[in-house]
Design a protein around this motif. Structure first.
Motif, PDB file in Angstrom:
ATOM      1  N   ASP A  68       0.869  -0.857  -0.262  1.00 52.02           N
ATOM      2  CA  ASP A  68      -0.152  -0.215   0.079  1.00 52.02           C
ATOM      3  C   ASP A  68       1.270   1.428   0.273  1.00 52.02           C
ATOM      4  O   ASP A  68       0.574   2.242  -0.421  1.00 52.02           O
ATOM      5  CB  ASP A  68      -1.273   0.527   1.038  1.00 52.02           C
ATOM      6  CG  ASP A  68      -1.937  -0.612   1.236  1.00 52.02           C
ATOM      7  OD1 ASP A  68      -2.695  -1.390   0.208  1.00 52.02           O
ATOM      8  OD2 ASP A  68      -2.830  -1.748   2.032  1.00 52.02           O
ATOM      9  N   GLN A  69       2.062   1.306   0.487  1.00 49.74           N
ATOM     10  CA  GLN A  69       2.913   2.963   0.976  1.00 49.74           C
ATOM     11  C   GLN A  69       3.533   2.735  -0.272  1.00 49.74           C
ATOM     12  O   GLN A  69       3.619   3.514  -0.740  1.00 49.74           O
ATOM     13  CB  GLN A  69       3.662   2.541   1.644  1.00 49.74           C
ATOM     14  CG  GLN A  69       3.302   2.479   3.273  1.00 49.74           C
ATOM     15  CD  GLN A  69       4.073   2.155   4.357  1.00 49.74           C
ATOM     16  OE1 GLN A  69       5.552   1.853   3.966  1.00 49.74           O
ATOM     17  NE2 GLN A  69       4.118   2.302   5.754  1.00 49.74           N
ATOM     18  N   ARG A  71       2.322   1.329  -3.192  1.00 49.68           N
ATOM     19  CA  ARG A  71       1.125   2.234  -4.065  1.00 49.68           C
ATOM     20  C   ARG A  71       0.803   3.834  -4.216  1.00 49.68           C
ATOM     21  O   ARG A  71       0.779   4.816  -4.973  1.00 49.68           O
ATOM     22  CB  ARG A  71      -0.335   2.019  -4.406  1.00 49.68           C
ATOM     23  CG  ARG A  71      -0.597   0.634  -4.211  1.00 49.68           C
ATOM     24  CD  ARG A  71      -1.613  -0.040  -5.031  1.00 49.68           C
ATOM     25  NE  ARG A  71      -1.442  -1.304  -5.035  1.00 49.68           N
ATOM     26  CZ  ARG A  71      -1.520  -2.419  -3.966  1.00 49.68           C
ATOM     27  NH1 ARG A  71      -1.755  -2.349  -2.689  1.00 49.68           N
ATOM     28  NH2 ARG A  71      -2.239  -3.900  -4.803  1.00 49.68           N
ATOM     29  N   GLN A  72       1.140   4.457  -2.677  1.00 52.14           N
ATOM     30  CA  GLN A  72       0.934   5.651  -2.028  1.00 52.14           C
ATOM     31  C   GLN A  72       2.374   6.397  -2.912  1.00 52.14           C
ATOM     32  O   GLN A  72       2.368   7.727  -3.966  1.00 52.14           O
ATOM     33  CB  GLN A  72       0.633   6.089  -0.895  1.00 52.14           C
ATOM     34  CG  GLN A  72      -0.438   5.802  -0.862  1.00 52.14           C
ATOM     35  CD  GLN A  72      -0.575   5.215   1.135  1.00 52.14           C
ATOM     36  OE1 GLN A  72       0.108   5.270   1.754  1.00 52.14           O
ATOM     37  NE2 GLN A  72      -1.705   5.037   1.450  1.00 52.14           N
ATOM     38  N   LEU A  73       3.176   5.949  -2.766  1.00 56.46           N
ATOM     39  CA  LEU A  73       4.974   6.297  -3.856  1.00 56.46           C
ATOM     40  C   LEU A  73       4.823   6.833  -4.583  1.00 56.46           C
ATOM     41  O   LEU A  73       4.671   7.428  -5.141  1.00 56.46           O
ATOM     42  CB  LEU A  73       5.350   5.538  -2.814  1.00 56.46           C
ATOM     43  CG  LEU A  73       7.122   6.138  -2.954  1.00 56.46           C
ATOM     44  CD1 LEU A  73       8.024   7.369  -2.408  1.00 56.46           C
ATOM     45  CD2 LEU A  73       8.013   5.049  -2.930  1.00 56.46           C
ATOM     46  N   THR A  75       2.043   6.370  -6.709  1.00 60.17           N
ATOM     47  CA  THR A  75       0.963   8.214  -7.169  1.00 60.17           C
ATOM     48  C   THR A  75       1.543   9.057  -6.124  1.00 60.17           C
ATOM     49  O   THR A  75       1.360  10.240  -7.374  1.00 60.17           O
ATOM     50  CB  THR A  75      -0.759   7.012  -6.421  1.00 60.17           C
ATOM     51  OG1 THR A  75      -0.810   6.468  -6.825  1.00 60.17           O
ATOM     52  CG2 THR A  75      -1.006   8.810  -6.403  1.00 60.17           C
ATOM     53  N   ALA A  76       1.871   9.160  -5.869  1.00 62.59           N
ATOM     54  CA  ALA A  76       2.652  10.552  -5.296  1.00 62.59           C
ATOM     55  C   ALA A  76       3.947  11.432  -6.122  1.00 62.59           C
ATOM     56  O   ALA A  76       3.813  12.072  -6.723  1.00 62.59           O
ATOM     57  CB  ALA A  76       3.445  10.651  -4.099  1.00 62.59           C
ATOM     58  N   ASP A  79       2.050  12.312  -9.435  1.00 59.88           N
ATOM     59  CA  ASP A  79       1.673  13.780  -8.882  1.00 59.88           C
ATOM     60  C   ASP A  79       2.753  14.541  -9.420  1.00 59.88           C
ATOM     61  O   ASP A  79       2.480  15.752 -10.260  1.00 59.88           O
ATOM     62  CB  ASP A  79       0.570  13.229  -8.156  1.00 59.88           C
ATOM     63  CG  ASP A  79      -0.514  12.914  -7.359  1.00 59.88           C
ATOM     64  OD1 ASP A  79      -0.961  12.552  -8.805  1.00 59.88           O
ATOM     65  OD2 ASP A  79      -0.477  12.197  -6.906  1.00 59.88           O
TER      66      ASP A  79
END
Length: 157
Positions: A68-69, A71-73, A75-76, A79
């Protein structure tokens, strides 16, 4: 004391079952203690099978959180790339318009090394993302950290 006794009273039909479970729990705890002692004597700390099983369970529990982390990384990161592209290209376009309005020769894209380098990096990232998204069955081990992160997302979806 009479109140506590009432809380733990069982129906007579299940008394033997409760006694059996209590004995089984005690026996398993004793077995666990004896195995732990035996393994401590036989194996060095880093090879103790009981400790290894515990470490494996802990890693398995943390793996989903790590995914999950990641994925967040990613995505960031995407962005950030999108915002940087938008802002830098917009600013560059504004500078070129200002140069043209003042009469200063406008720097061509091919003459601007920093802009060319930026575009190359963005193109490489885009190519990388597209190739990984298209190769879901690829089992080769990536070497770059970005490859590892992206591969974990693509393979888990």
């Amino acid at each position: 004391m009479g109140q506590k006794r009432e809380e733990y009273e069982h129906h007579p039909a299940v008394d033997s079952l409760v006694t059996l479970f209590t004995k089984a729990h005690h026996d398993l705890s004793l077995l666990h203690f004896k195995l732990d002692k035996e393994f401590q004597q036989i194996y060095p700390d880093n090879a103790n099978p009981m400790k290894l099983v515990g470490r494996i369970k802990k890693i398995q529990d943390e793996l989903s959180s790590l995914k999950d982390q990641c994925r967040q990384l990613l995505t960031a990161k995407q962005d950030l790339i999108d915002k940087a592209t938008s802002i830098l290209v917009g600013n560059r376009s504004m500078v070129q318009r200002m140069q043209a309005s003042v009469g200063i020769p406008v720097t061509d894209d091919s003459e601007d090394a920093a802009f060319s380098s930026f575009n190359q990096i963005i193109d490489e990232w885009t190519t990388h993302v597209r190739s990984k998204a298209g190769n879901g069955g690829d089992t080769s081990m990536p070497e770059d950290i970005n490859d590892l992160l992206f591969a974990s997302i693509v393979r888990s979806t």
